[in-house]
Design an enzyme around this catalytic site. Structure first.
Site: not given
Length: 291
Positions: A114, A165, A169, A259
């Site tokens: 991510d 994504h 964010h 991540h």
């Protein structure tokens, strides 16, 4: 003896005869050239070619000049066809719910990455995945993707899944439907332009789903993916802690969260170097969920 008058008369006759002969020769010149027009025949006049009969006419009729096309007959320029936007695939009711794990009957693990792409850590992660022959799913943030389009294309070129994504964010639970749509649609459009592929998976930041975000992602043809193993590597608890949490919690069908963006991810990279070969030696295979 001829008189002066007779001599003058003969000279006049000779001059007249010469003028007549010159006139005849001038009239025959173009016909012998065989050209289509007077100007063309005059320029092409010359000695007859091999096999030509002097003084004979060309047996084929002179070519008629082709008529010039009228302006209306000229083809009009055609504009290049525009590429239609991708049509979102329709999802079933089951596909609109978040996926937390894969088939538990198979000894497979889905590795998800991510918050990238990040020029500091993404290239190292890609090198590790290539070293072990692993295909992963990268959930990219639009703001990062637009800054590093080369990395986006490299991720896709290496065969990994490109997933959505959001653009910035945010916590999607606090946004209106129009704002959620903007976050998701803008990111999907960018990733499609960058890679030629339409994202088919979406992950809410923090896993904070809402009925609105699930509806919008379904409208855009994207399935929601969650996870079943979270080592909380984003908090930088230490390489050993990240590794231990993953090896303790992983099981067949697990979806692992890591991540490569959002800050210093050196601990995550170090943990990947440690736990990936351990899982492979334990008989696990890595997969990217189907689109």
């Amino acid at each position: 003896m001829l008189s002066d008058r007779q001599i003058t008369s003969r000279r006049l006759l000779l001059v007249a005869a010469g003028m007549s002969l010159l006139g005849i020769a001038g009239c025959r010149g173009p016909a012998e050239g065989g050209g289509g027009g007077a100007a063309e025949g005059a320029e092409a006049a010359g000695p007859p070619g091999p096999g030509a009969v002097p003084g004979s006419a060309d047996p084929s009729p002179p070519a008629e000049p082709s008529p010039s096309p009228s302006p209306s007959a000229a083809p009009s320029p055609t504009a290049a066809p525009s590429v239609p936007p991708p049509v979102a695939r329709a999802l079933t009711a089951a596909e609109t719910r978040p996926v937390y794990e894969l088939d538990a009957e198979r000894r497979v693990v889905a590795l998800t990455i991510d918050d990238g792409p990040d020029p500091r850590h993404t290239p190292t992660v890609l090198a590790l995945l290539e070293q072990y022959g692993i295909r992963a799913t990268f959930f990219l943030i639009g703001e990062n993707a637009v800054e590093h389009p080369g990395l986006v294309r490299e991720i896709a070129a290496r065969g990994h899944h490109i997933a959505n994504h959001t653009w910035s964010h945010p916590d999607l639970r606090s946004l209106s439907e129009s704002k959620v749509r903007e976050e998701l649609e803008r990111t999907s459009d960018l990733l499609h332009r960058s890679t030629g592929k339409v994202p088919t998976w979406f992950r809410a930041p923090g896993g904070d789903w809402s009925s609105t975000s699930l509806k919008v992602s379904a409208d855009l043809g994207m399935r929601p993916m969650a996870w079943s193993v979270d080592p909380r590597d984003w908090a930088r608890p230490g390489t050993g802690v990240i590794t231990d949490r993953i090896l303790k919690d992983v099981r067949p069908g697990a979806i692992v969260l890591n991540h490569d963006g959002g800050g210093d991810r050196s601990q995550t990279v170090a943990a990947l170097k440690t736990y990936l070969p351990v899982l492979i030696d334990s008989g696990y295979r890595f997969t990217a969920p189907p689109g």
